[in-house]
Design a protein around this motif. Sequence first.
Motif, PDB file in Angstrom:
ATOM      1  N   LEU A   1      -0.832   8.595   4.268  1.00  0.00           N
ATOM      2  CA  LEU A   1      -0.065   7.345   4.168  1.00  0.00           C
ATOM      3  C   LEU A   1       0.764   7.110   5.431  1.00  0.00           C
ATOM      4  O   LEU A   1       0.840   5.987   5.940  1.00  0.00           O
ATOM      5  CB  LEU A   1       0.847   7.365   2.934  1.00  0.00           C
ATOM      6  CG  LEU A   1       0.146   7.257   1.575  1.00  0.00           C
ATOM      7  CD1 LEU A   1       1.089   7.645   0.448  1.00  0.00           C
ATOM      8  CD2 LEU A   1      -0.397   5.846   1.351  1.00  0.00           C
ATOM      9  N   ASP A   2       1.388   8.190   5.930  1.00  0.00           N
ATOM     10  CA  ASP A   2       2.140   8.093   7.191  1.00  0.00           C
ATOM     11  C   ASP A   2       1.227   7.653   8.328  1.00  0.00           C
ATOM     12  O   ASP A   2       1.593   6.801   9.141  1.00  0.00           O
ATOM     13  CB  ASP A   2       2.717   9.473   7.563  1.00  0.00           C
ATOM     14  CG  ASP A   2       4.122   9.646   7.025  1.00  0.00           C
ATOM     15  OD1 ASP A   2       4.564   8.782   6.233  1.00  0.00           O
ATOM     16  OD2 ASP A   2       4.780  10.643   7.384  1.00  0.00           O
ATOM     17  N   ALA A   3       0.068   8.274   8.399  1.00  0.00           N
ATOM     18  CA  ALA A   3      -0.896   7.943   9.457  1.00  0.00           C
ATOM     19  C   ALA A   3      -1.285   6.474   9.357  1.00  0.00           C
ATOM     20  O   ALA A   3      -1.417   5.779  10.367  1.00  0.00           O
ATOM     21  CB  ALA A   3      -2.131   8.830   9.349  1.00  0.00           C
ATOM     22  N   PHE A   4      -1.435   5.989   8.124  1.00  0.00           N
ATOM     23  CA  PHE A   4      -1.756   4.569   7.897  1.00  0.00           C
ATOM     24  C   PHE A   4      -0.597   3.688   8.363  1.00  0.00           C
ATOM     25  O   PHE A   4      -0.799   2.691   9.067  1.00  0.00           O
ATOM     26  CB  PHE A   4      -2.046   4.348   6.405  1.00  0.00           C
ATOM     27  CG  PHE A   4      -2.130   2.900   5.993  1.00  0.00           C
ATOM     28  CD1 PHE A   4      -3.271   2.165   6.225  1.00  0.00           C
ATOM     29  CD2 PHE A   4      -1.044   2.282   5.373  1.00  0.00           C
ATOM     30  CE1 PHE A   4      -3.354   0.830   5.845  1.00  0.00           C
ATOM     31  CE2 PHE A   4      -1.114   0.946   4.991  1.00  0.00           C
ATOM     32  CZ  PHE A   4      -2.265   0.218   5.230  1.00  0.00           C
ATOM     33  N   ALA A   5       0.627   4.078   7.998  1.00  0.00           N
ATOM     34  CA  ALA A   5       1.790   3.254   8.327  1.00  0.00           C
ATOM     35  C   ALA A   5       2.015   3.169   9.836  1.00  0.00           C
ATOM     36  O   ALA A   5       2.366   2.126  10.366  1.00  0.00           O
ATOM     37  CB  ALA A   5       3.032   3.803   7.636  1.00  0.00           C
ATOM     38  N   ARG A   6       1.805   4.294  10.528  1.00  0.00           N
ATOM     39  CA  ARG A   6       2.105   4.333  11.972  1.00  0.00           C
ATOM     40  C   ARG A   6       0.860   4.258  12.850  1.00  0.00           C
ATOM     41  O   ARG A   6       0.948   4.474  14.055  1.00  0.00           O
ATOM     42  CB  ARG A   6       2.818   5.647  12.293  1.00  0.00           C
ATOM     43  CG  ARG A   6       4.118   5.837  11.534  1.00  0.00           C
ATOM     44  CD  ARG A   6       4.824   7.055  12.088  1.00  0.00           C
ATOM     45  NE  ARG A   6       5.386   7.880  11.042  1.00  0.00           N
ATOM     46  CZ  ARG A   6       5.585   9.187  11.141  1.00  0.00           C
ATOM     47  NH1 ARG A   6       5.243   9.827  12.250  1.00  0.00           N
ATOM     48  NH2 ARG A   6       6.125   9.858  10.152  1.00  0.00           N
ATOM     49  N   LEU A   7      -0.301   4.062  12.204  1.00  0.00           N
ATOM     50  CA  LEU A   7      -1.567   4.051  12.953  1.00  0.00           C
ATOM     51  C   LEU A   7      -1.690   5.321  13.806  1.00  0.00           C
ATOM     52  O   LEU A   7      -2.067   5.259  14.979  1.00  0.00           O
ATOM     53  CB  LEU A   7      -1.667   2.813  13.838  1.00  0.00           C
ATOM     54  CG  LEU A   7      -1.451   1.455  13.156  1.00  0.00           C
ATOM     55  CD1 LEU A   7      -1.654   0.331  14.145  1.00  0.00           C
ATOM     56  CD2 LEU A   7      -2.391   1.273  11.978  1.00  0.00           C
ATOM     57  N   ASP A   8      -1.384   6.450  13.190  1.00  0.00           N
ATOM     58  CA  ASP A   8      -1.309   7.716  13.915  1.00  0.00           C
ATOM     59  C   ASP A   8      -2.604   8.517  13.697  1.00  0.00           C
ATOM     60  O   ASP A   8      -2.778   9.182  12.672  1.00  0.00           O
ATOM     61  CB  ASP A   8      -0.086   8.482  13.389  1.00  0.00           C
ATOM     62  CG  ASP A   8       0.146   9.794  14.126  1.00  0.00           C
ATOM     63  OD1 ASP A   8      -0.800  10.307  14.757  1.00  0.00           O
ATOM     64  OD2 ASP A   8       1.279  10.301  14.056  1.00  0.00           O
TER      65      ASP A   8
ATOM     66  N   VAL B   1       0.850  -1.205   0.000  1.00  0.00           N
ATOM     67  CA  VAL B   1       0.000   0.000   0.000  1.00  0.00           C
ATOM     68  C   VAL B   1       0.880   1.248   0.000  1.00  0.00           C
ATOM     69  O   VAL B   1       0.638   2.195  -0.755  1.00  0.00           O
ATOM     70  CB  VAL B   1      -0.948   0.017   1.223  1.00  0.00           C
ATOM     71  CG1 VAL B   1      -1.701   1.344   1.308  1.00  0.00           C
ATOM     72  CG2 VAL B   1      -1.927  -1.139   1.157  1.00  0.00           C
ATOM     73  N   LEU B   2       1.928   1.231   0.826  1.00  0.00           N
ATOM     74  CA  LEU B   2       2.822   2.391   0.894  1.00  0.00           C
ATOM     75  C   LEU B   2       3.554   2.589  -0.431  1.00  0.00           C
ATOM     76  O   LEU B   2       3.742   3.718  -0.892  1.00  0.00           O
ATOM     77  CB  LEU B   2       3.812   2.241   2.046  1.00  0.00           C
ATOM     78  CG  LEU B   2       3.166   2.211   3.438  1.00  0.00           C
ATOM     79  CD1 LEU B   2       4.218   2.009   4.515  1.00  0.00           C
ATOM     80  CD2 LEU B   2       2.364   3.482   3.704  1.00  0.00           C
ATOM     81  N   GLN B   3       3.923   1.486  -1.050  1.00  0.00           N
ATOM     82  CA  GLN B   3       4.594   1.555  -2.341  1.00  0.00           C
ATOM     83  C   GLN B   3       3.649   2.146  -3.397  1.00  0.00           C
ATOM     84  O   GLN B   3       4.025   3.029  -4.172  1.00  0.00           O
ATOM     85  CB  GLN B   3       4.992   0.130  -2.745  1.00  0.00           C
ATOM     86  CG  GLN B   3       6.108   0.059  -3.760  1.00  0.00           C
ATOM     87  CD  GLN B   3       6.209  -1.349  -4.356  1.00  0.00           C
ATOM     88  OE1 GLN B   3       5.704  -2.324  -3.785  1.00  0.00           O
ATOM     89  NE2 GLN B   3       6.858  -1.451  -5.501  1.00  0.00           N
ATOM     90  N   MET B   4       2.413   1.680  -3.381  1.00  0.00           N
ATOM     91  CA  MET B   4       1.417   2.219  -4.310  1.00  0.00           C
ATOM     92  C   MET B   4       1.204   3.711  -4.047  1.00  0.00           C
ATOM     93  O   MET B   4       1.114   4.510  -4.978  1.00  0.00           O
ATOM     94  CB  MET B   4       0.097   1.448  -4.141  1.00  0.00           C
ATOM     95  CG  MET B   4      -0.998   1.885  -5.102  1.00  0.00           C
ATOM     96  SD  MET B   4      -2.530   0.896  -4.857  1.00  0.00           S
ATOM     97  CE  MET B   4      -3.626   1.749  -6.013  1.00  0.00           C
ATOM     98  N   GLY B   5       1.167   4.073  -2.763  1.00  0.00           N
ATOM     99  CA  GLY B   5       1.013   5.485  -2.391  1.00  0.00           C
ATOM    100  C   GLY B   5       2.154   6.337  -2.909  1.00  0.00           C
ATOM    101  O   GLY B   5       1.947   7.454  -3.394  1.00  0.00           O
ATOM    102  N   GLY B   6       3.377   5.787  -2.835  1.00  0.00           N
ATOM    103  CA  GLY B   6       4.545   6.513  -3.333  1.00  0.00           C
ATOM    104  C   GLY B   6       4.451   6.754  -4.838  1.00  0.00           C
ATOM    105  O   GLY B   6       4.735   7.844  -5.330  1.00  0.00           O
ATOM    106  N   LEU B   7       4.004   5.735  -5.546  1.00  0.00           N
ATOM    107  CA  LEU B   7       3.856   5.870  -7.003  1.00  0.00           C
ATOM    108  C   LEU B   7       2.806   6.928  -7.338  1.00  0.00           C
ATOM    109  O   LEU B   7       3.016   7.790  -8.205  1.00  0.00           O
ATOM    110  CB  LEU B   7       3.465   4.506  -7.600  1.00  0.00           C
ATOM    111  CG  LEU B   7       3.136   4.474  -9.097  1.00  0.00           C
ATOM    112  CD1 LEU B   7       4.318   4.955  -9.929  1.00  0.00           C
ATOM    113  CD2 LEU B   7       2.726   3.066  -9.539  1.00  0.00           C
ATOM    114  N   VAL B   8       1.688   6.879  -6.627  1.00  0.00           N
ATOM    115  CA  VAL B   8       0.600   7.827  -6.880  1.00  0.00           C
ATOM    116  C   VAL B   8       1.059   9.263  -6.584  1.00  0.00           C
ATOM    117  O   VAL B   8       0.777  10.191  -7.340  1.00  0.00           O
ATOM    118  CB  VAL B   8      -0.639   7.442  -6.027  1.00  0.00           C
ATOM    119  CG1 VAL B   8      -1.636   8.578  -5.966  1.00  0.00           C
ATOM    120  CG2 VAL B   8      -1.295   6.192  -6.600  1.00  0.00           C
ATOM    121  N   GLU B   9       1.791   9.416  -5.491  1.00  0.00           N
ATOM    122  CA  GLU B   9       2.320  10.741  -5.145  1.00  0.00           C
ATOM    123  C   GLU B   9       3.200  11.271  -6.275  1.00  0.00           C
ATOM    124  O   GLU B   9       3.077  12.437  -6.682  1.00  0.00           O
ATOM    125  CB  GLU B   9       3.131  10.639  -3.844  1.00  0.00           C
ATOM    126  CG  GLU B   9       3.677  11.974  -3.375  1.00  0.00           C
ATOM    127  CD  GLU B   9       4.640  11.837  -2.182  1.00  0.00           C
ATOM    128  OE1 GLU B   9       4.476  10.900  -1.373  1.00  0.00           O
ATOM    129  OE2 GLU B   9       5.556  12.668  -2.073  1.00  0.00           O
TER     130      GLU B   9
END
Lengths: 235, 235
Positions: free
Chosen positions: A142-149, A22-30
């Motif tokens: 995406l950060d919030a997703f990665a760190r559950l923040d 998901v984070l990789q996909m997010g990076g591509l989209v960004e």
Amino acid sequence: MSSNDHISKQFDTELESIRASVLQMGGLVESQIKSAVESLVKSDVNLMTRVIAEDHRVNAMEVKIDEACSQMIARRQPTAGDLRLIMTVVKTITDLERIGDEAEKIARMAKMLSQKNVLSKPRYHEIERASEIAVDMLRKALDAFARLDVVMAAQVVRQDDQVDEEFRGIMRYLITFMMEDPRTISTALEILFVAKAIERIGDHAQNMAEYVIYMVKGRDVRHVTVDEIEREVQQ
Amino acid sequence: MSSNDHISKQFDTELESIRASVLQMGGLVESQIKSAVESLVKSDVNLMTRVIAEDHRVNAMEVKIDEACSQMIARRQPTAGDLRLIMTVVKTITDLERIGDEAEKIARMAKMLSQKNVLSKPRYHEIERASEIAVDMLRKALDAFARLDVVMAAQVVRQDDQVDEEFRGIMRYLITFMMEDPRTISTALEILFVAKAIERIGDHAQNMAEYVIYMVKGRDVRHVTVDEIEREVQQ
């Protein structure tokens, strides 16, 4: 190591692998958004073509992650928090894929604009600023997703007002521009649709942030006010 | 009746109840679009207010169905076709909720238009026609979902081009309108955004139709061409 430990470890590895995708996909989209706006501002036709061509990669990632989630549910039968994480992923990648579509649209509109023989061109300054806010929202979501923040997720929700405000500013500017010289109307409308695409990217980032709050807090915040969300995350 | 039969019967009942809720939500969303466009065309402020107020019902249905799906996955651990149906529901209700948002936006824009003291008003004829196509797409997508009818779903996908064509027609008409009298620009833009909202409703109906094809055929058709889909459903 017992058989149960083994299964549980495999489970965690699979979950981690989905999260990383998901984070990789997010990076591509960004990078697609940034390139699309850059191609517009710099009238870089090669870059426009590349953004349009790369959209299929975003789509392929969505299909792949979606499959992985379904398989994980079917084989591992996750419950509670794990299931919530997987359902969050399923929704998040839908929004990411649609952000990818908006980036592609921006590149297509940039192409149309670059082919037009315009007399006077409106400036792109505000478009750039709006896109920077939208990209910032996406990155934070995406950060919030990665760190559950959840605190960061709540910030994203609040930031959406800024993108909307920028959009209204662009609209006012373009109206003045069109009124001064009605021959610019069709060009100005293309740019207005670029602004609309950026506004929608902000909306999608907001959706993603709301899924994170739901995943962590277990309460659906999609249809409550920003104030309620902030009270919620402080608890 | 054996214990297994009993569980399986309960399972089917729950699945049927979820499916019925989706159709009910779809019916509400359909009536929201129709009312929103009618309120615009007839300048009916009461109807605009009602559409805006009713949106929370659409949202509440999404949250409720979403919860029911998660609970069903956690408790019943469905696999294969049943799991695919539930995942389809989860995605479908997201699109339905966003169609509801577009209907609300149309009613809000209608309200702004009704407050403006406009010199000359563009006609709404094309807006009505575009919204009829979009509603037709939504209804067919729901029918296709209810009956697992991939042929009808493929029709919906093909119909999206019609909505896009109507949108471009509206845009050309509004550009001429604005050029003739630049004082109408800001009014015309509001109407253009109504058209854009209708175009997006078509996109969401298309998404829903694609989920149906995926559910039945088990192949992801979201990112293939209409021709490929038609070949697919004929197999």
